[in-house]
Design an enzyme around this catalytic site. Structure first.
Site, PDB file in Angstrom:
ATOM      1  N   HIS A  97       9.264 -28.492  16.021  1.00  0.00           N
ATOM      2  CA  HIS A  97       8.992 -29.020  17.366  1.00  0.00           C
ATOM      3  C   HIS A  97       7.507 -29.304  17.476  1.00  0.00           C
ATOM      4  CE1 HIS A  97       8.725 -29.186  21.791  1.00  0.00           C
ATOM      5  NE2 HIS A  97       7.620 -28.486  21.637  1.00  0.00           N
ATOM      6  N   TYR A 146      13.734 -25.534  27.195  1.00  0.00           N
ATOM      7  CA  TYR A 146      14.319 -26.880  27.153  1.00  0.00           C
ATOM      8  C   TYR A 146      14.911 -27.307  28.498  1.00  0.00           C
ATOM      9  CZ  TYR A 146      13.563 -26.982  22.132  1.00  0.00           C
ATOM     10  OH  TYR A 146      12.977 -26.993  20.887  1.00  0.00           O
ATOM     11  N   THR A 189      12.502 -37.863  15.526  1.00  0.00           N
ATOM     12  CA  THR A 189      13.442 -36.781  15.880  1.00  0.00           C
ATOM     13  C   THR A 189      14.614 -36.745  14.905  1.00  0.00           C
ATOM     14  OG1 THR A 189      12.861 -37.109  18.203  1.00  0.00           O
ATOM     15  CG2 THR A 189      14.896 -35.881  17.750  1.00  0.00           C
ATOM     16  N   LYS A 231      11.628 -24.354  13.484  1.00  0.00           N
ATOM     17  CA  LYS A 231      12.904 -24.011  14.108  1.00  0.00           C
ATOM     18  C   LYS A 231      13.774 -23.149  13.181  1.00  0.00           C
ATOM     19  CE  LYS A 231      12.840 -28.152  17.029  1.00  0.00           C
ATOM     20  NZ  LYS A 231      13.626 -29.301  17.561  1.00  0.00           N
ATOM     21  N   GLU A 244       3.538 -25.000  27.009  1.00  0.00           N
ATOM     22  CA  GLU A 244       4.319 -24.407  25.926  1.00  0.00           C
ATOM     23  C   GLU A 244       3.540 -23.300  25.210  1.00  0.00           C
ATOM     24  OE1 GLU A 244       5.471 -27.777  23.548  1.00  0.00           O
ATOM     25  OE2 GLU A 244       6.799 -28.561  25.123  1.00  0.00           O
ATOM     26  N   ASN A 251      16.323 -30.114  13.358  1.00  0.00           N
ATOM     27  CA  ASN A 251      15.298 -31.003  12.810  1.00  0.00           C
ATOM     28  C   ASN A 251      13.981 -30.301  12.475  1.00  0.00           C
ATOM     29  OD1 ASN A 251      14.427 -30.665  15.390  1.00  0.00           O
ATOM     30  ND2 ASN A 251      14.367 -32.833  15.931  1.00  0.00           N
TER      31      ASN A 251
HETATM   32  P1  CMP Z   1      12.675 -31.908  19.846  1.00  0.00           P
HETATM   33  O1  CMP Z   1      12.279 -33.324  20.006  1.00  0.00           O
HETATM   34  O2  CMP Z   1      11.751 -30.945  19.225  1.00  0.00           O
HETATM   35  O3  CMP Z   1      13.116 -31.354  21.293  1.00  0.00           O
HETATM   36  C1  CMP Z   1      14.356 -31.734  21.852  1.00  0.00           C
HETATM   37  C2  CMP Z   1      15.414 -31.416  20.845  1.00  0.00           C
HETATM   38  O4  CMP Z   1      16.737 -31.723  21.234  1.00  0.00           O
HETATM   39  C3  CMP Z   1      15.205 -32.255  19.608  1.00  0.00           C
HETATM   40  O5  CMP Z   1      14.022 -31.861  18.970  1.00  0.00           O
HETATM   41  C4  CMP Z   1      16.476 -31.965  18.865  1.00  0.00           C
HETATM   42  O6  CMP Z   1      16.450 -30.666  18.262  1.00  0.00           O
HETATM   43  C5  CMP Z   1      17.461 -31.923  20.020  1.00  0.00           C
HETATM   44  N1  CMP Z   1      18.165 -33.204  20.116  1.00  0.00           N
HETATM   45  C6  CMP Z   1      17.654 -34.395  20.474  1.00  0.00           C
HETATM   46  N2  CMP Z   1      18.602 -35.342  20.427  1.00  0.00           N
HETATM   47  C7  CMP Z   1      19.736 -34.731  20.032  1.00  0.00           C
HETATM   48  C8  CMP Z   1      21.062 -35.176  19.800  1.00  0.00           C
HETATM   49  N3  CMP Z   1      21.405 -36.452  19.976  1.00  0.00           N
HETATM   50  N4  CMP Z   1      21.973 -34.256  19.405  1.00  0.00           N
HETATM   51  C9  CMP Z   1      21.617 -32.971  19.236  1.00  0.00           C
HETATM   52  N5  CMP Z   1      20.372 -32.481  19.448  1.00  0.00           N
HETATM   53  C10 CMP Z   1      19.441 -33.349  19.827  1.00  0.00           C
END
Ligand code: CMP
Length: 138
Positions: free
Chosen positions: A116, A50, A92, A10, A127, A113
């Site tokens: 992905h 998303y 996550t 990311k 994807e 984070n």
């Molecule tokens: P990922 O699981 O790759 O895909 C969904 C994304 O949404 C996740 O990583 C985070 O980047 C984002 N995400 C999930 N939960 C939160 C949260 N509580 N606040 C902000 N971003 C989030």
């Protein structure tokens, strides 16, 4: 049986110079790179990728983050690719991620984070098709 998952490094991890470190961890864990590119999502691309999270409170923030700079997209192959990759990247929320996982090492927050990973074989295929043309996959 060997199957595939879709990884994105990311924008936060790209900005912080972690592309090489993350790819090294991925290949050391036994994943084969079947497709790879540096690219940038438009706002519309991120909204579509998303779509499943559209109703979540963090959707706008997520779309802005994922489209703010370059990402690395890759198709990775390994036995049990989806679940083994999710183990390698960790929870996550990096505060909950296990020691040694990619998110523990390189993620800064639950939103930013670092990586992905697909959550199912079906989504891995969807994807991969989102990011790569057939001639870009090996
Ligand atoms: P990922 O699981 O790759 O895909 C969904 C994304 O949404 C996740 O990583 C985070 O980047 C984002 N995400 C999930 N939960 C939160 C949260 N509580 N606040 C902000 N971003 C989030």
């Amino acid at each position: 049986m060997a199957n595939t998952t879709l990884m994105m490094i990311k924008p936060d991890a790209v900005e912080n110079g972690h592309i090489g470190n993350i790819l090294e961890k991925v290949t050391n864990a036994g994943f084969q790179i079947k497709a790879l590119k540096l690219t940038q999502l438009s706002k519309n691309d991120a909204e579509r990728f998303y779509e499943v999270h559209r109703e979540r409170p963090f959707y706008g923030e997520l779309v802005a983050f994922m489209s703010r700079g370059p990402i690395v997209a890759a198709v990775l192959e390994k036995d049990n690719a989806v679940s083994d990759f999710r183990t390698l990247i960790g929870a996550t929320n990096p505060e909950e991620a296990a020691e040694g996982t990619i998110r523990k090492l390189y993620a800064t927050s639950i939103g930013e984070n670092a990586v992905h990973g697909s959550d199912s074989d079906e989504n891995a295929n969807i994807e991969a098709a989102f990011h790569f043309a057939g001639r870009e996959r090996f």
